[in-house]
Write an enzyme that holds these catalytic residues in place. Structure first.
Site, PDB file in Angstrom:
ATOM      1  CE  LYS A 132      10.660  54.978  -5.606  1.00 18.65           C
ATOM      2  NZ  LYS A 132       9.662  55.591  -4.709  1.00 18.65           N
ATOM      3  CD  GLN A 165       6.200  54.610  -3.810  1.00 14.61           C
ATOM      4  OE1 GLN A 165       7.370  54.267  -3.773  1.00 14.61           O
ATOM      5  NE2 GLN A 165       5.802  55.629  -4.559  1.00 14.61           N
ATOM      6  CG  ASP A 211      11.876  59.261  -0.357  1.00 16.33           C
ATOM      7  OD1 ASP A 211      12.561  59.271  -1.399  1.00 16.33           O
ATOM      8  OD2 ASP A 211      10.811  58.636  -0.233  1.00 16.33           O
TER       9      ASP A 211
END
Ligand code: NDP
Length: 297
Positions: A53, A97, A120
């Site tokens: 990422k 994460q 997200d």
């Protein structure tokens, strides 16, 4: 005729190029998109996802900052990192994460992310807004699937879409997006309690497999001519490889080729789209900040 194999890498490259253009334009407005990444512990898969990422962000001209917390960190220290990034004007998006190490509540941690930085799309406010059709960040993997369907010109409106899986990260938001006003599919969501899975999948004009079970979807479970999107990423033993394993999806790819009209391979299908959509969401967060500052919101 064998199915068209969808090149997720090529579609993702287009989106990443678009995100890079946005980043350039935003930097000129004083808002260089920046993502804060919080990683707890040393899980090798998580480390490699975070690395990928951060590399993609840099390639798109975006910034990243990270908070790497050691295994065994308290929930309070994770929440403190989120609070710090929530209050940092240079940070437009925050990503935690997952999975978090045992003992930390993913629900509480995700809920602490400020909704305008929730790139997200997992926090309850984002999920609620998305469910009610209000502006919101949408989770990257199902957004990537919607982008693939657009790109291949799949007819979603009026189609019967069957989603296998109901996780908060993939299956549930996927079903919501396919059935949302504007997309207009009729959706069936299957899970481990579904009786006679094949009876449902055989009705799917669009079949999205997101169960994390290699070989779950066999050719005889696919309606001839269906669009098959395989989200699953599973490691199976392969002694012929140096690594000792290979990645496969949830669908018997070779068999499905003879039934589907279009199919995503694993790897190289949905996978590359997830990071591409993350870049889009970070650019969107920075754009919204710029507009707020410029008094357009
Ligand atoms: P989860 O394990 O959280 O969810 C799996 C879902 O599949 C659950 O809802 C489960 O049902 C359902 N399921 C499991 N077995 C069956 C079965 N035999 N029949 C019907 N349904 C079943 O996984 P995720 O949603 O996080 O991920 C799914 C897959 O997608 C994984 O392989 C993951 O690696 C991959 N993935 C890929 C991404 C990408 O970028 N390509 C991103 C994220 C995930 P129940 O709810 O009843 O337990």
């Amino acid at each position: 005729m064998p199915a068209v194999i969808i090149d997720g890498g090529a579609i993702a490259r287009k989106i990443r190029a678009r995100a890079a253009q946005s980043a350039l334009a935003l930097a000129a407005r004083g808002e260089r998109p920046c993502l804060a990444v919080i990683l707890v512990g040393n899980d090798p898969a998580s480390l490699s996802y975070v690395g990928a990422k951060e590399k993609a962000l840099a390639q798109a001209g975006m910034l990243s900052v990270d908070a790497r917390l050691p295994e065994g960190s308290s929930e309070a220290s994770v929440l403190a990192a989120i609070e710090r990034f929530n209050g940092d004007d240079k940070v437009h998006g925050i990503l935690v994460q997952l999975p978090l190490p045992a003992g930390l509540s993913e629900g509480r941690v995700i809920a602490a992310i400020s909704p305008e930085k929730d790139v997200d799309g997992f926090c309850p406010v984002s999920v609620g807004n998305a469910t009610f059709g209000r502006p919101s960040f949408l989770p990257c993997t199902p957004s990537g699937v919607m982008e693939i369907l657009r790109e291949i010109g799949a007819v979603v409106s009026g189609a019967h879409a069957v989603v296998v899986g109901r996780s908060c990260i993939v299956g549930r938001p996927m079903a919501m997006m396919l059935g949302a006003r504007g997309a207009d599919a009729t959706v069936t969501m299957c899970h481990s309690g579904t009786r006679d899975l094949a009876r449902h999948t055989l009705q799917a004009d669009i079949l999205v497999a997101a169960a994390g079970r290699p070989g779950l979807i066999t050719a005889d479970m696919i309606k001839p001519g269906a669009v098959v999107i395989d989200v699953g990423v599973n490691r199976v033993a392969d002694p012929s490889r140096e690594s000792g394993y290979r990645l496969v999806g949830d669908v018997d790819f070779e068999g499905a080729l003879e039934r589907a009209s279009h199919i995503t391979p694993v790897p190289g299908g949905v996978g590359p789209m997830t990071i591409a959509m993350l870049l889009e969401n970070v650019a969107k967060a920075a754009r919204e900040r710029a507009e707020k500052k410029e008094g357009k919101q």
